[in-house]
Design a protein around this motif. Structure first.
Motif, short mmCIF file in Angstrom:
data_model
loop_
_atom_site.label_atom_id
_atom_site.label_comp_id
_atom_site.label_asym_id
_atom_site.label_seq_id
_atom_site.Cartn_x
_atom_site.Cartn_y
_atom_site.Cartn_z
N SER A 1 23.80 84.56 31.86
CA SER A 1 23.47 85.52 32.92
C SER A 1 24.32 85.32 34.17
O SER A 1 24.89 86.27 34.71
CB SER A 1 21.98 85.42 33.26
OG SER A 1 21.18 85.80 32.17
N ASP A 2 24.39 84.09 34.65
CA ASP A 2 25.16 83.82 35.87
C ASP A 2 26.65 84.09 35.67
O ASP A 2 27.32 84.59 36.57
CB ASP A 2 24.94 82.38 36.34
CG ASP A 2 23.52 82.14 36.82
OD1 ASP A 2 22.88 83.11 37.26
OD2 ASP A 2 23.04 80.99 36.74
N VAL A 3 27.14 83.75 34.49
CA VAL A 3 28.56 84.01 34.19
C VAL A 3 28.84 85.50 34.17
O VAL A 3 29.84 85.97 34.72
CB VAL A 3 28.96 83.37 32.84
CG1 VAL A 3 30.39 83.76 32.46
CG2 VAL A 3 28.81 81.86 32.90
N LEU A 4 27.95 86.28 33.55
CA LEU A 4 28.13 87.73 33.48
C LEU A 4 28.07 88.37 34.86
O LEU A 4 28.83 89.31 35.15
CB LEU A 4 27.08 88.35 32.55
CG LEU A 4 27.23 88.04 31.06
CD1 LEU A 4 26.06 88.61 30.27
CD2 LEU A 4 28.56 88.60 30.53
N TYR A 5 27.19 87.85 35.71
CA TYR A 5 27.12 88.40 37.07
C TYR A 5 28.40 88.09 37.84
O TYR A 5 28.91 88.94 38.57
CB TYR A 5 25.92 87.82 37.82
CG TYR A 5 25.76 88.38 39.22
CD1 TYR A 5 25.36 89.69 39.42
CD2 TYR A 5 26.05 87.59 40.33
CE1 TYR A 5 25.24 90.22 40.70
CE2 TYR A 5 25.94 88.11 41.62
CZ TYR A 5 25.52 89.42 41.79
OH TYR A 5 25.41 89.94 43.06
N PHE A 6 28.93 86.89 37.64
CA PHE A 6 30.20 86.54 38.29
C PHE A 6 31.32 87.46 37.81
O PHE A 6 32.12 87.97 38.60
CB PHE A 6 30.55 85.08 38.01
CG PHE A 6 31.91 84.69 38.49
CD1 PHE A 6 32.15 84.47 39.84
CD2 PHE A 6 32.97 84.55 37.59
CE1 PHE A 6 33.43 84.12 40.29
CE2 PHE A 6 34.24 84.19 38.03
CZ PHE A 6 34.46 83.97 39.38
#
Length: 272
Positions: free
Chosen positions: A209-214
């Motif tokens: 999730s955090d990677v995709l948001y980045f």
């Protein structure tokens, strides 16, 4: 980039004249003139509003028409200035063969030309906000800086795209489709808050999730559009967490794009 700034300063009058000429030529035989600049965002706003009536997109208490139009202003400026910049070398082939001056003047002129339409759409937004009783926030003073950022983001694509379009005309053909796809990867129809809540808040993609948001915020328009809405409508400063990935990417791509453009420049007159 120092050379780019020096050429811009030296040929600023030429850029202004060429930009004004393009505006006059584009609209002088049109009955509606610059009103065409307003029809596109207004039409898209109405389409998005119709869509919103079915899916109920969150708007944080702000009339959706105002929220979506605020997103459309920087997006359309970026989309059209990039398209204008990419096609600028090929469309000025005759002039390029006759006289020499720094060729980056052409993509820059293509971007500057769209500033007139941007200003008109800002006035329309002001009328729309007055109609719905939305008061502009004091943080609107951020808008000039956000506009400069949008120009840099557009030039980062336009310079490289203009050079490549000389050698591979497929670039100009593919660009409208790529920009259309990019719109759906930008918070134009929906606010960035929806993406943030899903990925960062609810972690819907699990550990990714955090990677995709980045990766999502690497798109400069994600931070730019969110910042426009925050500063104009919500009285908030831009979200640094949403802006910095795209800003860093633009800072890297712009000098690389300019270097590619200058390397290809000497072949323009022979190929176009």
């Amino acid at each position: 980039m120092l050379q780019f700034a020096a050429n811009l300063l030296r040929y600023r009058e030429l850029v202004a004249i060429m930009a004004w000429k393009q505006i006059i030529v584009r609209y002088k035989q049109s009955y509606l003139g610059l009103a065409w600049a307003v029809l596109k965002p207004l039409t898209l706003m109405l389409v998005f509003t119709l869509l919103n009536s079915f899916v109920n997109i969150p708007s944080a208490g702000i009339p959706y028409q105002v929220l979506s139009f605020t997103a459309l202003i920087p997006w359309i400026f970026f989309q059209e200035s990039t398209s204008e910049g990419v096609s600028s070398i090929v469309s000025n082939a005759q002039l390029i063969r006759k006289i020499y001056f720094p060729r980056e003047v052409f993509p820059l002129t293509g971007v500057i030309t769209k500033l007139a339409e941007f200003c008109i759409n800002v006035l329309v937004l002001a009328l729309l906000m007055a109609w719905f009783g939305v008061m502009p926030a004091a943080t609107i003073v951020w808008v000039p800086l956000l506009l400069v950022y949008t120009i840099f983001a557009s030039l980062a694509l336009a310079l490289a795209g203009a050079a490549l379009n000389v050698f591979y005309r497929d670039v100009g053909t593919m660009l409208p489709l790529l920009l259309q796809l990019m719109m759906y990867a930008s918070p134009v129809i929906y606010p960035l808050e929806v993406v943030r809540n899903k990925l960062v808040g609810e972690q819907v993609a699990g550990e990714w999730s955090d990677v995709l948001y980045f990766l999502y915020t690497l798109n400069p328009l994600a931070g730019i559009i969110d910042a426009f809405q925050r500063t104009v409508l919500k009285g908030q400063a831009p979200d640094i967490g949403a802006i910095w990935p795209g800003l860093v990417l633009t800072a890297i791509l712009l000098p690389v794009s300019y270097a590619l453009f200058k390397r290809a420049e000497q072949s323009f007159a022979d190929i176009v």
